[in-house]
Design an enzyme around this catalytic site. Structure first.
Site, PDB file in Angstrom:
ATOM      1  N   ARG A  79       0.859  -1.187   0.000  1.00 53.58           N
ATOM      2  CA  ARG A  79       0.000   0.000   0.000  1.00 53.58           C
ATOM      3  C   ARG A  79       0.893   1.235   0.000  1.00 53.58           C
ATOM      4  O   ARG A  79       2.013   1.191   0.515  1.00 53.58           O
ATOM      5  CB  ARG A  79      -0.900   0.037   1.255  1.00 53.58           C
ATOM      6  CG  ARG A  79      -2.051  -0.954   1.224  1.00 53.58           C
ATOM      7  CD  ARG A  79      -3.140  -0.556   0.226  1.00 53.58           C
ATOM      8  NE  ARG A  79      -4.261  -1.478   0.245  1.00 53.58           N
ATOM      9  CZ  ARG A  79      -4.434  -2.473  -0.632  1.00 53.58           C
ATOM     10  NH1 ARG A  79      -3.560  -2.675  -1.610  1.00 53.58           N
ATOM     11  NH2 ARG A  79      -5.501  -3.241  -0.549  1.00 53.58           N
TER      12      ARG A  79
ATOM     13  N   HIS B  32      -2.022   1.125  -9.550  1.00 49.95           N
ATOM     14  CA  HIS B  32      -2.613   0.106  -8.665  1.00 49.95           C
ATOM     15  C   HIS B  32      -3.280  -1.016  -9.485  1.00 49.95           C
ATOM     16  O   HIS B  32      -4.496  -1.234  -9.410  1.00 49.95           O
ATOM     17  CB  HIS B  32      -3.631   0.739  -7.705  1.00 49.95           C
ATOM     18  CG  HIS B  32      -3.912  -0.120  -6.517  1.00 49.95           C
ATOM     19  ND1 HIS B  32      -4.229   0.396  -5.271  1.00 49.95           N
ATOM     20  CD2 HIS B  32      -3.935  -1.483  -6.370  1.00 49.95           C
ATOM     21  CE1 HIS B  32      -4.441  -0.610  -4.416  1.00 49.95           C
ATOM     22  NE2 HIS B  32      -4.267  -1.756  -5.077  1.00 49.95           N
TER      23      HIS B  32
END
Ligand code: NAP
Ligand code: GLV
Length: 312
Positions: free
Chosen positions: A227, A275
């Protein structure tokens, strides 16, 4: 006739249609419902990605929440999932395979000196940049869980010296395993490439910072697909400018989408992906979602229920 299980879907509309089709084929006992199209007290289970604050609390008969991905940090933020509800995450073997492919692509760019060879190609220049045998590349994987283990083993198959770091003690053939704070301090000075595949928790936030990057050998590179919150972005820019870090391959960012004025966009040593390293595959995750929905309505404990205390 038994009452159908109503599963609220919260994510993109294309996804709703795709998931609806697959549910109707594989689980006629489940109705996938959209939030704009259902009475809130009829919803039994929620299947979600990035639900807004307050949404799930409005479904009074909800028995649990199924995450549409593997990382659950977004569901553990205050006000997202009521504290009494179990949260089930996906552990999709295809996600591990996709991630191994994506990570390998970044590693190979580095270990095959791809940028240097592309530069040479532009100048019609035929010569060896450098040769470093596979076993002389030491690659550290932060987080050797469902995804990290697969990635570590795939990289080990290329012949790299692979090290893995976790919270608890682990043992995998061909991987040197470290754990805990001391293990991290011991592992980092050995790693030419550091890969982050950790969940984002209070303990792992900004784990890639000035101090930890200082422990890496000069010129090491970073790959982050955990993340964005794992990397202190200002520290990364500083460590690259000092030459301590060579390149950073990033799939995840503190703010997503990455703001247009973010300094990472124009940085020649930072490679940006939006992402996409590993994405939820309907075919390979549907069975566990169906099973989780059935377990939740029957008050059974579903596989892959997350531990809120640990944060993953
Ligand atoms: P997982 O199975 O829960 O594995 C997590 C690993 O991290 C475990 O090895 C765990 O150690 C370790 N860990 C957790 N906290 C730690 C700490 N404080 N210190 C040391 N090690 C720690 O998770 P996963 O399914 O592999 O997924 C990992 C993450 O990948 C997700 O949370 C998500 O953020 C990210 N992800 C990204 C994408 C993408 O497209 N970019 C896709 C999917 C997932 P133990 O084994 O000792 O518990
Ligand atoms: C994607 O980032 C996931 O956590 O599944």
């Amino acid at each position: 006739m038994n009452k159908k299980i109503n599963v609220l879907y919260y994510w993109d509309l294309d996804g709703f249609n795709r998931w609806s089709n697959i549910f109707s084929k594989k689980a006629p006992d489940i109705n996938l419902v959209h939030k704009d199209n259902t009475f809130s007290d009829e919803v039994d289970v929620a299947l979600v990605w990035l639900p807004p604050k307050g949404l799930l609390a409005s479904y009074k008969n909800l028995k649990g929440v199924i995450n549409l991905g593997q990382g659950v940090d977004h569901l553990l933020k205050p006000g997202i999932v009521p504290k009494n509800l179990p949260i089930i995450r996906l552990v999709d073997p295809d996600m591990s395979k996709q991630m191994s492919a994506w990570v390998s692509l970044q590693v190979l760019r580095e270990t095959c000196f791809m940028e240097e060879y592309l530069d040479q190609e532009r100048n019609k220049n035929w010569q060896t940049v450098r040769f470093i045998p596979s076993n002389e590349w030491t690659i550290g994987v932060l987080g050797i869980g469902a995804i990290g283990e697969h990635v570590a083993l795939s990289l080990s198959n290329f012949g790299y010296a692979v090290k893995g770091w976790s919270r608890s003690k682990k043992k995998f053939d061909g991987i040197t395993c470290y754990h805990g704070e001391n293990g991290l301090t011991e592992m980092l000075p050995k790693c030419n490439i550091l890969i982050c595949l950790l969940p984002l928790t209070n303990e792992t936030r900004h784990i890639i910072n000035k101090n930890t990057m200082s422990l890496l050998p000069k010129g090491a590179s970073i790959i982050n697909a955990g993340r964005g919150g794992h990397v202190n972005e200002d520290d990364l820019l500083e460590m690259i400018s000092l030459g301590k870090i060579k390149n950073a391959y990033l799939d995840v960012f503190e703010t997503e989408p990455l703001p247009k004025n973010h300094p990472f966009w124009d940085h020649k040593n930072i490679i940006i992906w939006p992402h996409v390293a590993a994405q939820t595959n309907t075919d390979t995750s549907i069975d566990q979602i169906i099973n989780a929905a059935r377990c939740l309505v029957n008050n059974d404990v579903a596989p892959n229920q997350i531990d809120r205390e640990k944060g993953y």
